[in-house]
Enzyme design. Structure first.
Site, short mmCIF file in Angstrom:
data_model
loop_
_atom_site.label_atom_id
_atom_site.label_comp_id
_atom_site.label_asym_id
_atom_site.label_seq_id
_atom_site.Cartn_x
_atom_site.Cartn_y
_atom_site.Cartn_z
N ASP A 409 32.59 1.61 37.76
CA ASP A 409 31.61 2.87 37.90
C ASP A 409 31.18 4.07 36.91
O ASP A 409 32.11 4.48 36.79
CB ASP A 409 32.03 3.74 39.14
CG ASP A 409 32.95 2.45 40.68
OD1 ASP A 409 31.60 1.65 40.75
OD2 ASP A 409 33.20 3.02 41.29
N ARG A 410 30.31 3.91 37.73
CA ARG A 410 29.74 5.62 36.24
C ARG A 410 30.60 7.32 36.64
O ARG A 410 30.86 7.45 35.65
CB ARG A 410 28.21 6.23 37.37
CG ARG A 410 27.74 7.60 36.78
CD ARG A 410 26.31 8.28 37.66
NE ARG A 410 26.42 8.17 38.43
CZ ARG A 410 27.53 9.56 39.67
NH1 ARG A 410 27.71 9.82 38.41
NH2 ARG A 410 27.23 9.26 40.24
#
Length: 561
Positions: A409-410
């Site tokens: 995930d970012r």
């Protein structure tokens, strides 16, 4: 003299020491302005002490049923007299009603006693009742019974006749064979004629019986289909009236913006991917607040929305936490309603990633192990090309294959595998599919867990109305499995190791925050918990088999939190 507005709420405490917001809140990613925090706290005190209505928010124990917890919103406004106060709203209905003292009204009061909706609802109920009565009528039930009895009797008689024909045919065959040896030519010719005549007679009897039962079946079926046609017509009439009523509802929901421009729900959603408004569009708190402010000529200054009460079973909402406006229902509406306001830019669009460094932990001719920083994309996004993939593609232009073996995930930092060629990519992908690659994440959670270790199995799917949020869904979700163990407890927080068995989007974040998981959001989780300087989740250890040497390899990088 202008009558005092009962929805305009004055601050109980002195706010002169606070400066007003310079820009209106970007509603999809924000930190509440101090004045909105004061307003929210004042509203929460009212929710805890008011006696005008009763609603069990599930704060003293689990309450079965939907709509237990509620999203509330506050809108900081300045009235035409220059006074600063706030408006309050709730999403949907509260305690079964759309109107409560001190809260702004719905954009369209379709539930009013004499509203077009009530009239249309009565029409649909009358149509449906007529259909229910017809379906339960003696005439319809007898027609069903008569048709079924006809089918059963015809099947029985035709079956018996068919068996009779088969037996007679076999007997004629025997008689014919016996006649060939026991009769002279003239006698055999007479027997042959007799057998043929008998066969023809039975054949015509069979045809007559089939015609008879076809006629009877057609008659019974016609009697039944006439009633079923009436039922089908009533269903169609109900559906058409429901669709027309829904369209009328959408047309009734008219939304203003700061420029005074007006658009209804159908017009607002016609250019979205859905094409039509989703259920409940326009009933969320912020559209209600802005609409009321525009109608009263109040100047919107800032907003905040918080959850109050028990979390829903599927999505994650924590009591007292602030949340952004939803994307599916609210984003199209607010994109119109915020026109004319000086709205703060999306923080996500203004974030620069040029200073983000991809640390190379290991590299050889086949692969890399890198350390991805937090708040950095694994693959290019809609508004930002800078990503692990983009940098790897530029750094290794001769590499073959997809490069990316997996993603983070970012917001998550930590170890990632990069393949330099197709063969390596395939082997590593196979290891992920067979779960022979082992990963360990470390995270800090809000709250102190009482147990030492365990596992979580909560199926997940995307929230279609609020991407990229994930929902727990036992009907349509994909299996998601996480093992965990406590490492440390400190100052009301718990440090844990996560061992994901599956790799669903936001799996660890949802499994941590959901009431049926650990019920303890990861520190800094702006989707499922509360914002902090960063998400305290890091992929710290990675173990795999090297595709070329077949040797086991383990890498570990400690988190920066």
């Amino acid at each position: 003299m202008k009558q005092k507005d009962s929805c305009f709420t004055y601050f109980k405490e002195d706010i002169s020491g606070h400066s007003l917001p310079e820009q209106f809140t970007y509603p999809f990613y924000y930190e509440p302005h101090p004045l909105c925090l004061i307003a929210a706290h004042q509203l929460q005190e009212h929710l805890s002490s008011q006696t005008d209505w009763e609603h069990d928010f599930g704060l003293n124990g689990f309450v079965e049923g939907p709509n237990v917890g509620k999203m509330f919103g506050v809108l900081l406004v300045r009235n035409p007299e220059g006074e600063v106060g706030f408006l309050s709203a709730f999403s949907g209905k509260l305690a079964g009603e759309s109107h409560h003292p001190g809260f702004v009204p719905p954009v369209s009061d379709i539930l009013a006693v004499d509203s077009f909706y009530r009239k249309g609802e009565k029409e649909i109920m009358a149509i449906n009742q007529e259909r229910f009565d017809l379906e339960a009528s003696k005439q319809y039930q007898e027609a069903i019974k008569a048709f079924q009895e006809c089918l059963d009797e015809s099947e029985l008689q035709l079956g018996n006749k068919k068996a009779e024909l088969k037996k007679a045919k076999e007997e004629r065959k025997i008689r014919r064979e016996e006649g060939k040896t026991g009769l002279n030519s003239e006698e055999f010719a007479l027997l042959e004629k007799q057998l043929n005549d008998e066969s023809s007679r039975l054949h015509f009897e069979w045809k007559d019986l089939k015609r008879h039962w076809k006629k009877v079946r057609d008659e019974k079926e016609h009697e039944l289909s006439e009633i079923e046609g009436q039922i089908k017509a009533l269903k169609k009439k109900s559906r058409e009236r429901s669709n027309r009523l829904q369209r009328e509802i959408f047309e009734q929901y008219q939304f203003l913006n700061r420029k005074g421009e007006n658009r209804d729900l159908l017009d607002i959603f016609k250019e979205t991917s859905l094409g039509v408004p989703p259920s409940g569009a326009g009933e969320c708190s912020l559209p209600k607040l802005l609409q009321y402010a525009y109608l009263q000529d109040y100047e919107p200054l800032a907003m905040a929305e918080f959850w109050w009460g028990q979390s829903p079973k599927s999505e994650i909402r924590k009591h007292g936490f602030f949340y952004p406006s939803c994307k599916g229902k609210c984003e199209p509406i607010l994109s119109h309603m915020l026109v004319g306001l000086d709205v703060a830019a999306s923080p996500m669009q203004s974030i620069s990633t040029s200073d983000k460094h991809l640390g190379i932990v290991y590299e050889d001719e086949d692969l890399l192990v890198i350390n991805k920083p937090e708040e950095f994309l694994s693959v290019p996004g809609k508004n930002n090309m800078d990503s692990v993939y983009d940098r790897m593609a530029k750094q290794y232009p001769e590499a073959t294959g997809p490069l990316m073996v997996h993603r983070l995930d970012r917001a998550t930092s930590g170890l990632m595998l990069i393949a330099k060629n197709k063969d390596t990519h395939k082997v590593l992908q196979d290891q992920f599919l067979t779960k022979s690659i082992r990963k360990r994440y470390v995270a800090w959670l809000e709250g102190e867990l009482s147990e030492e270790a365990g596992e979580i199995k909560l199926p997940l799917r995307v929230d279609l109305e609020d991407r990229p949020r994930q929902l727990v869904c036992y009907d349509h979700g994909k299996p998601a499995h996480t093992r965990w163990e406590v490492v440390e407890r400190k100052e009301g927080r718990t440090k844990v190791f996560f061992y994901p068995i599956t790799g669903r989007t936001h799996q660890l974040r949802v499994h941590a925050a959901h009431p049926d998981g650990l019920n303890a959001p990861i520190v800094g989780d702006d989707l499922y918990g509360q914002k902090d300087r960063r998400l305290h989740l890091h992929a710290e250890r990675l173990t795999f088999i090297h595709p070329r040497t077949n040797q086991g390899m383990t890498f570990q990088v400690d988190p920066e939190f």
